[in-house]
Design a protein around this motif. Structure first.
Motif, PDB file in Angstrom:
ATOM      1  N   VAL A 137     -13.128  -9.570  13.109  1.00 58.27           N
ATOM      2  CA  VAL A 137     -13.623  -9.038  11.796  1.00 58.27           C
ATOM      3  C   VAL A 137     -12.715  -8.621  10.904  1.00 58.27           C
ATOM      4  O   VAL A 137     -11.822  -8.056  11.216  1.00 58.27           O
ATOM      5  N   HIS A 138     -12.551  -9.384   9.672  1.00 55.41           N
ATOM      6  CA  HIS A 138     -11.705  -9.045   8.749  1.00 55.41           C
ATOM      7  C   HIS A 138     -12.036  -7.941   7.736  1.00 55.41           C
ATOM      8  O   HIS A 138     -13.233  -8.168   7.233  1.00 55.41           O
ATOM      9  N   ILE A 139     -11.332  -7.151   7.666  1.00 57.15           N
ATOM     10  CA  ILE A 139     -11.516  -6.032   6.607  1.00 57.15           C
ATOM     11  C   ILE A 139     -10.464  -5.946   5.406  1.00 57.15           C
ATOM     12  O   ILE A 139      -9.378  -5.942   5.683  1.00 57.15           O
ATOM     13  N   LYS A 140     -10.969  -6.144   4.085  1.00 53.90           N
ATOM     14  CA  LYS A 140     -10.151  -5.854   3.266  1.00 53.90           C
ATOM     15  C   LYS A 140     -10.007  -4.361   2.594  1.00 53.90           C
ATOM     16  O   LYS A 140     -10.874  -3.897   2.033  1.00 53.90           O
ATOM     17  N   THR A 141      -8.736  -3.744   2.686  1.00 51.00           N
ATOM     18  CA  THR A 141      -8.631  -2.440   2.316  1.00 51.00           C
ATOM     19  C   THR A 141      -8.798  -2.289   0.791  1.00 51.00           C
ATOM     20  O   THR A 141      -8.466  -3.334  -0.193  1.00 51.00           O
ATOM     21  N   ASP A 142      -8.628  -1.185   0.240  1.00 46.61           N
ATOM     22  CA  ASP A 142      -8.633  -0.815  -1.085  1.00 46.61           C
ATOM     23  C   ASP A 142      -7.387  -1.327  -1.681  1.00 46.61           C
ATOM     24  O   ASP A 142      -7.239  -1.440  -2.707  1.00 46.61           O
ATOM     25  N   SER A 143      -6.138  -1.289  -1.019  1.00 47.12           N
ATOM     26  CA  SER A 143      -4.978  -1.762  -1.309  1.00 47.12           C
ATOM     27  C   SER A 143      -4.687  -3.106  -1.436  1.00 47.12           C
ATOM     28  O   SER A 143      -3.582  -3.984  -0.994  1.00 47.12           O
ATOM     29  N   ASN A 144      -6.040  -4.115  -1.063  1.00 46.74           N
ATOM     30  CA  ASN A 144      -6.003  -5.643  -0.928  1.00 46.74           C
ATOM     31  C   ASN A 144      -5.299  -6.169   0.411  1.00 46.74           C
ATOM     32  O   ASN A 144      -4.763  -7.138   0.254  1.00 46.74           O
ATOM     33  N   LYS A 145      -5.036  -5.341   1.508  1.00 41.08           N
ATOM     34  CA  LYS A 145      -4.713  -5.621   2.622  1.00 41.08           C
ATOM     35  C   LYS A 145      -5.591  -6.068   3.656  1.00 41.08           C
ATOM     36  O   LYS A 145      -6.715  -5.691   3.595  1.00 41.08           O
ATOM     37  N   ILE A 146      -5.396  -7.222   4.182  1.00 39.33           N
ATOM     38  CA  ILE A 146      -6.500  -7.554   5.390  1.00 39.33           C
ATOM     39  C   ILE A 146      -6.101  -7.105   6.843  1.00 39.33           C
ATOM     40  O   ILE A 146      -5.214  -7.313   7.005  1.00 39.33           O
ATOM     41  N   ILE A 147      -7.098  -6.577   7.247  1.00 36.14           N
ATOM     42  CA  ILE A 147      -7.143  -5.933   8.662  1.00 36.14           C
ATOM     43  C   ILE A 147      -7.890  -6.858   9.340  1.00 36.14           C
ATOM     44  O   ILE A 147      -9.172  -7.168   8.865  1.00 36.14           O
ATOM     45  N   THR A 148      -7.277  -7.290  10.597  1.00 36.32           N
ATOM     46  CA  THR A 148      -8.078  -8.089  11.343  1.00 36.32           C
ATOM     47  C   THR A 148      -8.380  -7.149  12.845  1.00 36.32           C
ATOM     48  O   THR A 148      -7.600  -6.668  13.359  1.00 36.32           O
ATOM     49  N   ILE A 149      -9.677  -7.094  12.988  1.00 35.65           N
ATOM     50  CA  ILE A 149     -10.039  -6.275  14.013  1.00 35.65           C
ATOM     51  C   ILE A 149     -10.661  -7.122  14.921  1.00 35.65           C
ATOM     52  O   ILE A 149     -11.575  -7.827  14.633  1.00 35.65           O
ATOM     53  N   PRO A 150     -10.313  -6.963  16.385  1.00 39.28           N
ATOM     54  CA  PRO A 150     -11.261  -7.895  17.585  1.00 39.28           C
ATOM     55  C   PRO A 150     -12.535  -7.299  17.574  1.00 39.28           C
ATOM     56  O   PRO A 150     -12.728  -6.028  17.556  1.00 39.28           O
ATOM     57  N   ASN A 151     -13.447  -8.430  17.800  1.00 34.08           N
ATOM     58  CA  ASN A 151     -14.576  -8.082  17.970  1.00 34.08           C
ATOM     59  C   ASN A 151     -15.148  -7.039  18.912  1.00 34.08           C
ATOM     60  O   ASN A 151     -16.095  -6.078  18.796  1.00 34.08           O
ATOM     61  N   SER A 152     -14.400  -6.857  20.028  1.00 37.28           N
ATOM     62  CA  SER A 152     -14.628  -5.991  21.086  1.00 37.28           C
ATOM     63  C   SER A 152     -14.376  -4.680  20.380  1.00 37.28           C
ATOM     64  O   SER A 152     -15.122  -3.565  20.842  1.00 37.28           O
ATOM     65  N   HIS A 153     -13.339  -4.397  19.702  1.00 31.78           N
ATOM     66  CA  HIS A 153     -12.932  -3.198  19.175  1.00 31.78           C
ATOM     67  C   HIS A 153     -13.872  -2.582  18.095  1.00 31.78           C
ATOM     68  O   HIS A 153     -14.368  -1.619  18.110  1.00 31.78           O
ATOM     69  N   PHE A 154     -14.231  -3.659  17.409  1.00 29.98           N
ATOM     70  CA  PHE A 154     -15.098  -3.472  16.399  1.00 29.98           C
ATOM     71  C   PHE A 154     -16.568  -2.800  16.605  1.00 29.98           C
ATOM     72  O   PHE A 154     -17.397  -2.056  16.489  1.00 29.98           O
TER      73      PHE A 154
END
Length: 165
Positions: A137-154
């Motif tokens: 799951v890709h999450i775009k932060t307020d500072s426009n960085k992309i965080i990639t979280i494995p589905n199992s952690h999400f």
């Protein structure tokens, strides 16, 4: 006509049929899923699953056309499955990510465009969900960085969900 020419003609027919059916299935499934109002990423996952099934069917038909014996096909398939089994055992999180993606797809409140905040003391993720696929799951932060979280952690973590910020 000799047997080789017939095999080539059958191969061309199978490949042409595969391409035509792929586009027909893609259009029909996409239109059907649009009516169900699923997000684009979920429609893409369904189309990928149909593509995988149709590709496997075309490969099986081609092996029949070119005269592979059943024991040769079984040996090849068992070799591939053994390699996959070892890979999954060596990297079990890969299997858990795929399983989690299926659960997220069918039974999860998060969708594309939602603003999520992970509620965990060790992990501080916050941002807009921009993409969901089989593994991450890709999450775009307020500072426009992309965080990639494995589905199992999400799937395992608690989080709050809100509409776009």
């Amino acid at each position: 006509m000799n047997a080789f020419n017939i095999q080539i003609i059958e191969t061309i027919i199978i490949l042409g049929g595969y391409i035509i059916l792929y586009f027909i299935f893609k259009t029909v499934i996409n239109n059907f899923l649009k009516r169900t109002r699923l997000e684009r990423s979920r429609r893409k996952m369904a189309i990928r699953a149909v593509q995988l099934f149709s590709t496997m069917t075309a490969i099986i038909l081609l092996t029949g056309v070119w005269g592979f014996k059943q024991n040769e096909i079984a040996l090849f398939a068992s070799t591939i499955l053994t390699a996959l089994g070892i890979a999954f055992f060596a990297q079990w999180s890969l299997l858990s990510n795929i399983t989690s993606s299926i659960l997220i797809f069918f039974n999860h409140p998060v969708k594309l465009g939602d603003y999520v905040k992970v509620l965990h003391k060790d992990y501080h993720y916050e941002g807009e969900v921009t993409e969901m696929n089989y593994f991450f799951v890709h999450i775009k932060t307020d500072s426009n960085k992309i965080i990639t979280i494995p589905n199992s952690h999400f799937f395992e973590k608690s989080f709050s969900v809100s509409e776009k910020k």
